[in-house]
Design an enzyme around this catalytic site. Structure first.
Site, PDB file in Angstrom:
ATOM      1  N   HIS A  27       0.854  -1.197   0.000  1.00 37.78           N
ATOM      2  CA  HIS A  27       0.000   0.000   0.000  1.00 37.78           C
ATOM      3  C   HIS A  27       0.886   1.242   0.000  1.00 37.78           C
ATOM      4  O   HIS A  27       1.293   1.737   1.047  1.00 37.78           O
ATOM      5  CB  HIS A  27      -0.920  -0.001   1.233  1.00 37.78           C
ATOM      6  CG  HIS A  27      -2.046   0.982   1.133  1.00 37.78           C
ATOM      7  ND1 HIS A  27      -3.369   0.585   1.105  1.00 37.78           N
ATOM      8  CD2 HIS A  27      -2.065   2.323   1.046  1.00 37.78           C
ATOM      9  CE1 HIS A  27      -4.148   1.655   1.013  1.00 37.78           C
ATOM     10  NE2 HIS A  27      -3.367   2.743   0.977  1.00 37.78           N
ATOM     11  N   GLY A 188      -9.557   7.782  -2.335  1.00 37.25           N
ATOM     12  CA  GLY A 188     -10.166   9.085  -2.145  1.00 37.25           C
ATOM     13  C   GLY A 188     -11.028   9.089  -0.901  1.00 37.25           C
ATOM     14  O   GLY A 188     -10.920   8.203  -0.053  1.00 37.25           O
ATOM     15  N   GLU A 218     -10.859   3.014   7.018  1.00 38.34           N
ATOM     16  CA  GLU A 218      -9.924   4.085   7.349  1.00 38.34           C
ATOM     17  C   GLU A 218     -10.708   5.288   7.865  1.00 38.34           C
ATOM     18  O   GLU A 218     -10.612   5.659   9.025  1.00 38.34           O
ATOM     19  CB  GLU A 218      -9.087   4.477   6.131  1.00 38.34           C
ATOM     20  CG  GLU A 218      -8.055   5.567   6.424  1.00 38.34           C
ATOM     21  CD  GLU A 218      -7.323   6.027   5.172  1.00 38.34           C
ATOM     22  OE1 GLU A 218      -6.241   6.617   5.322  1.00 38.34           O
ATOM     23  OE2 GLU A 218      -7.835   5.825   4.049  1.00 38.34           O
TER      24      GLU A 218
END
Length: 389
Positions: A27, A188, A218
């Site tokens: 990531h 996003g 998240e």
């Protein structure tokens, strides 16, 4: 394969050369890993105004701006990096340097995620943008190999959650499979833009057996993770740390000498109960792409506490989740992968055995054919054994 059990005296922070350990990066955003000096040079060419034209000051500005506790504010820093990545030459340079920096940090396999739809202002087509990045990645890999730092890198083609180009970007990713693209992602603002918006695109990808990782857990909670699993058919979760909201930990005072995981109470036995979503993620080995420093910066771990010691990473690791270590955005967090390894050792008292297990989690979750994953696991294990000496 039997994993080595390293001597206890090899476990201390001072004994570990973190950079020399072979690592896997799953990531890592291309537009979040630029060198400040490169941004300044590219901005001058593009006529883009920056907060500073001094590399050290600019790097500090990115870190301070990102360290707000807000994902929205964190994402605003990308306005400057994306602005200077609008030509073939700029994309090539950024991608090449990205690989160089990974290899310098001891990464042997990396997946680089980025959103081609954000890099068309200079007249590039989507395919031309992907080809420019791939050429840069290939050049970086070739240069690293010549320097004795072998590395393999793949692209994760990303669609922006707030846009409506999911199907178009999914088709783009498939056009470039076998030419560098190894997976698909959406990124996003997570809250308010669920994976279900791209349901048809995810179905299309599944029909063509193309792997998917999704940012989830998240800025939003368990419902977002569930949607990533159902609508997105995600094989990995980008961050995923808020899966811990679906875990109940109760303490019994019956055994005061017990040693619960870091972040738990100092005494007693922790009784852990998983909710249905958490159990699904753990039991099926769906990898969590955790990024400790970034998770602290964006407020992803705010539900669990204020400091890095409150990160649920250790709870997830101790209860059998397939956790992995990542940087998310090296520029914004001011860290590399070695720094994140060191941070977890300092915070949770991990040793080489722990770091190997977590690194192998990432290798086994890589979007590679089985044979290549097995070879990667063997290579990493040998590298850790050589470190233990």
């Amino acid at each position: 394969m039997t994993e080595p059990n390293f001597p206890a005296d090899q476990a201390t922070d001072a004994d570990i050369d973190f950079r020399s350990l072979p690592k896997v990066s799953l990531h890592d955003h291309l537009d979040g890993g630029l060198r400040p000096a490169t941004i300044i040079e590219l901005a001058a060419e593009a006529g883009h105004e920056l907060p500073s034209t001094d590399p050290a000051a600019l790097g500090q500005w990115f870190r301070e701006s990102a360290d707000s506790g807000s994902l929205v504010r964190y994402l605003e820093t990308f306005d400057h990096t994306v602005a200077v990545m609008q030509t073939r030459d700029a994309l090539f340079r950024v991608a090449k340097e990205f690989v160089q920096d990974l290899a310098e940090d001891g990464v042997v396999y990396g997946e680089v995620r980025w959103a081609p739809e954000q890099h068309l202002r200079g007249g590039l087509t989507l395919d031309e943008a992907v080809e420019a990045v791939q050429a840069g990645l290939d050049a970086g890999v070739e240069e690293a190999a010549a320097d004795g730092r072998p590395i393999q890198v793949g692209q994760l083609i990303t669609a922006m959650r707030h846009a409506d180009r999911g199907q178009e970007i999914a088709e783009l990713a498939l056009r470039h499979r076998d030419k560098g693209a190894v997976g698909f992602d959406i990124a996003g603002a997570e809250d308010g833009f669920p994976p279900s918006r791209f349901k048809d695109a995810f179905t299309y990808l599944a029909e063509n057996q193309f792997p998917v990782t999704i940012h989830a857990g998240e800025a939003a909670g368990v419902d977002s993770i569930a949607d990533a699993l159902v609508s997105g058919r995600a094989l990995r979760l980008g961050h995923g740390v808020r899966i811990a909201e679906d875990i109940q930990v109760d303490f019994s005072p019956e055994a005061p000498d017990a040693q619960p995981g870091a972040g738990q109470e100092e005494s007693g036995v922790a009784m852990v109960t998983l909710g249905r979503v958490a159990a699904w993620v753990r039991d099926r080995g769906i990898a969590l792409e955790c990024s400790p420093s970034s998770n602290l910066q964006t407020g992803a771990i705010a539900p669990f506490g204020e400091g890095i010691e409150s990160h649920p990473f250790d709870l997830l690791y101790q209860t059998g989740f397939k956790v992995t270590i990542n940087v998310d955005n090296r520029l914004m967090s001011g860290v590399n992968l070695s720094d994140e390894y060191e941070l977890l050792v300092e915070t949770f008292d991990y040793d080489l055995d722990d770091l190997l297990e977590i690194t192998l989690n990432a290798a086994e979750a890589a979007f590679l054919p089985l044979e290549e994953r097995e070879a990667l696991v063997e290579y990493i294990t040998e590298g850790f054994q050589a470190h233990a000496g």
